[in-house]
Design an enzyme around this catalytic site. Structure first.
Site, short mmCIF file in Angstrom:
data_model
loop_
_atom_site.label_atom_id
_atom_site.label_comp_id
_atom_site.label_asym_id
_atom_site.label_seq_id
_atom_site.Cartn_x
_atom_site.Cartn_y
_atom_site.Cartn_z
N GLU A 43 -4.74 -2.77 -3.19
CA GLU A 43 -4.96 -1.36 -2.89
C GLU A 43 -5.54 -0.67 -4.11
O GLU A 43 -5.04 -0.80 -5.23
CB GLU A 43 -3.66 -0.66 -2.47
N LYS A 131 6.74 1.07 2.60
CA LYS A 131 6.72 0.74 1.17
C LYS A 131 7.99 1.29 0.53
O LYS A 131 8.23 2.49 0.56
CB LYS A 131 5.49 1.36 0.52
#
Length: 218
Positions: A43, A131
């Site tokens: 990411e 997350k």
């Protein structure tokens, strides 16, 4: 790529490096060094200068990388990232509008949460994976295991405190994949002209992940 394929690739690769850098060129060098070590998922955080340009270049020049956007705080930013090639959206916190946008457009979304209440809220809103951040602040792998005990159906990616020394513990605790920060994304090595250090580190991470996955299949 379909959302289901993106999520399967994240699980298969098992690592999501959190790419933070001081410049576009440094970010590209880090991404290349990490991918050369076999970690083809990452990411690019919106804190990277020129993050959207970095995503666009990686999407064009390194198509083997499963590209995500990190530190995405709102739906408009998510839309911009997807436009530059991001296939999944990650945030340090839960934003309902961002999750709704991703759900409407079949984009994998991984919002951040920490407490059981936050985790359930994010999951119920439509998160594909939650997350757990910052995992280290709550006890690391032991905390993830505690969350997974009453919430086994919720997929979780711990971020914060993941290192070569703790990776196996997090996987054993039930992690969907591992969010890895500075322990792998080594800006100092890149500044010093040693991308091979990052590549070697990436290979070590993959050895741990693949070894764990092989053990689970026995």
């Amino acid at each position: 790529m379909k959302k289901s394929d993106v999520l399967e690739q994240i699980r298969k690769i098992g690592l999501v490096p959190v790419l933070r850098a001081e410049s576009e060129s440094q970010a590209l060098a880090l991404a290349g060094a990490i991918a050369d070590g076999g970690v083809t998922c990452m990411e690019v955080t919106m804190t990277v200068p020129g993050a959207l340009k970095v995503m666009a270049r990686l999407a064009k020049e390194r198509p083997e990388i499963l590209l995500g956007a990190g530190t995405v705080l709102d739906a408009e930013t998510a839309k911009e990232c997807v436009g530059e090639g991001a296939t999944f959206i990650v945030s340090p916190a839960f934003d309902e509008k961002t999750v709704s946008y991703c759900r409407a457009h079949e984009i994998a979304v991984l919002p951040g949460a920490l407490t059981p209440t936050e985790v359930i809220r994010a999951w119920d809103a439509g998160a594909d994976v939650v997350k757990i951040f910052p995992a280290s602040a709550m006890g690391g792998a032991k905390y993830l295991k505690s969350l997974k005990a009453p919430l086994p159906n919720i997929e979780m990616i711990p971020t914060g405190g993941v290192s070569l020394a703790t990776a196996h513990e997090f996987l054993d605790a039930g992690a969907y994949a591992l969010g890895v920060g500075a322990d792998l994304v080594d800006t100092k090595a890149i500044r010093g002209g040693h991308p091979e250090t990052v590549t070697a580190h990436a290979r070590k991470y993959m050895e741990i992940v693949k070894g764990f996955q092989a053990g689970c299949l026995i």
